[in-house]
Write a protein that holds these residues in place. Sequence first.
Motif, PDB file in Angstrom:
ATOM      1  N   PRO A  34      66.413 -10.949  35.067  1.00 54.75           N
ATOM      2  CA  PRO A  34      66.283 -10.025  36.205  1.00 54.75           C
ATOM      3  C   PRO A  34      66.918 -10.599  37.475  1.00 54.75           C
ATOM      4  O   PRO A  34      67.103 -11.816  37.577  1.00 54.75           O
ATOM      5  CB  PRO A  34      64.769  -9.886  36.374  1.00 54.75           C
ATOM      6  CG  PRO A  34      64.190 -11.097  35.750  1.00 54.75           C
ATOM      7  CD  PRO A  34      65.138 -11.518  34.677  1.00 54.75           C
ATOM      8  N   PRO A  35      67.273  -9.740  38.433  1.00 55.80           N
ATOM      9  CA  PRO A  35      67.822 -10.228  39.691  1.00 55.80           C
ATOM     10  C   PRO A  35      66.809 -11.123  40.410  1.00 55.80           C
ATOM     11  O   PRO A  35      65.608 -11.000  40.210  1.00 55.80           O
ATOM     12  CB  PRO A  35      68.074  -8.951  40.504  1.00 55.80           C
ATOM     13  CG  PRO A  35      68.085  -7.852  39.517  1.00 55.80           C
ATOM     14  CD  PRO A  35      67.216  -8.287  38.393  1.00 55.80           C
ATOM     15  N   GLU A  36      67.320 -11.987  41.233  1.00 54.58           N
ATOM     16  CA  GLU A  36      66.467 -12.900  41.994  1.00 54.58           C
ATOM     17  C   GLU A  36      65.434 -12.116  42.800  1.00 54.58           C
ATOM     18  O   GLU A  36      65.755 -11.132  43.449  1.00 54.58           O
ATOM     19  CB  GLU A  36      67.328 -13.735  42.941  1.00 54.58           C
ATOM     20  CG  GLU A  36      66.571 -14.824  43.656  1.00 54.58           C
ATOM     21  CD  GLU A  36      67.482 -15.695  44.490  1.00 54.58           C
ATOM     22  OE1 GLU A  36      67.046 -16.093  45.578  1.00 54.58           O
ATOM     23  OE2 GLU A  36      68.618 -15.958  44.060  1.00 54.58           O
ATOM     24  N   GLY A  37      64.187 -12.540  42.691  1.00 50.46           N
ATOM     25  CA  GLY A  37      63.111 -11.896  43.438  1.00 50.46           C
ATOM     26  C   GLY A  37      62.475 -10.708  42.733  1.00 50.46           C
ATOM     27  O   GLY A  37      61.558 -10.095  43.256  1.00 50.46           O
ATOM     28  N   GLN A  38      62.967 -10.360  41.536  1.00 45.97           N
ATOM     29  CA  GLN A  38      62.414  -9.224  40.786  1.00 45.97           C
ATOM     30  C   GLN A  38      61.533  -9.732  39.644  1.00 45.97           C
ATOM     31  O   GLN A  38      61.707 -10.840  39.147  1.00 45.97           O
ATOM     32  CB  GLN A  38      63.523  -8.342  40.227  1.00 45.97           C
ATOM     33  CG  GLN A  38      64.413  -7.733  41.274  1.00 45.97           C
ATOM     34  CD  GLN A  38      63.670  -6.749  42.161  1.00 45.97           C
ATOM     35  OE1 GLN A  38      62.699  -6.132  41.755  1.00 45.97           O
ATOM     36  NE2 GLN A  38      64.124  -6.617  43.387  1.00 45.97           N
ATOM     37  N   SER A  39      60.598  -8.903  39.202  1.00 47.13           N
ATOM     38  CA  SER A  39      59.689  -9.285  38.120  1.00 47.13           C
ATOM     39  C   SER A  39      60.406  -9.276  36.767  1.00 47.13           C
ATOM     40  O   SER A  39      61.516  -8.761  36.639  1.00 47.13           O
ATOM     41  CB  SER A  39      58.498  -8.327  38.077  1.00 47.13           C
ATOM     42  OG  SER A  39      58.939  -7.025  37.746  1.00 47.13           O
ATOM     43  N   LYS A  40      59.744  -9.840  35.747  1.00 42.58           N
ATOM     44  CA  LYS A  40      60.338  -9.924  34.410  1.00 42.58           C
ATOM     45  C   LYS A  40      60.503  -8.553  33.764  1.00 42.58           C
ATOM     46  O   LYS A  40      61.305  -8.396  32.851  1.00 42.58           O
ATOM     47  CB  LYS A  40      59.491 -10.818  33.507  1.00 42.58           C
ATOM     48  CG  LYS A  40      59.539 -12.261  33.920  1.00 42.58           C
ATOM     49  CD  LYS A  40      58.829 -13.257  33.009  1.00 42.58           C
ATOM     50  CE  LYS A  40      57.883 -12.702  32.018  1.00 42.58           C
ATOM     51  NZ  LYS A  40      57.186 -13.725  31.229  1.00 42.58           N
ATOM     52  N   ASP A  41      59.767  -7.539  34.220  1.00 40.54           N
ATOM     53  CA  ASP A  41      59.896  -6.196  33.641  1.00 40.54           C
ATOM     54  C   ASP A  41      60.845  -5.299  34.437  1.00 40.54           C
ATOM     55  O   ASP A  41      60.852  -4.089  34.271  1.00 40.54           O
ATOM     56  CB  ASP A  41      58.527  -5.535  33.499  1.00 40.54           C
ATOM     57  CG  ASP A  41      57.836  -5.295  34.827  1.00 40.54           C
ATOM     58  OD1 ASP A  41      58.258  -5.865  35.850  1.00 40.54           O
ATOM     59  OD2 ASP A  41      56.858  -4.525  34.838  1.00 40.54           O
TER      60      ASP A  41
END
Length: 50
Positions: A34-41
Amino acid sequence: MKYKNHLKLGGFKFSDDGSPQGKTAWLTKPYLVPPEGQSKDYRRLSDIHR
């Protein structure tokens, strides 16, 4: 058929999607990384903010 002071649409195209490279495409499964700062989902950056 006459149109007077009315709106006539001959056709239009609507698209709402991003790119996988920019990680803005709407996926059915989460991104592997995922993009930096985003959750795994993370699946897509939302256009609608609540």
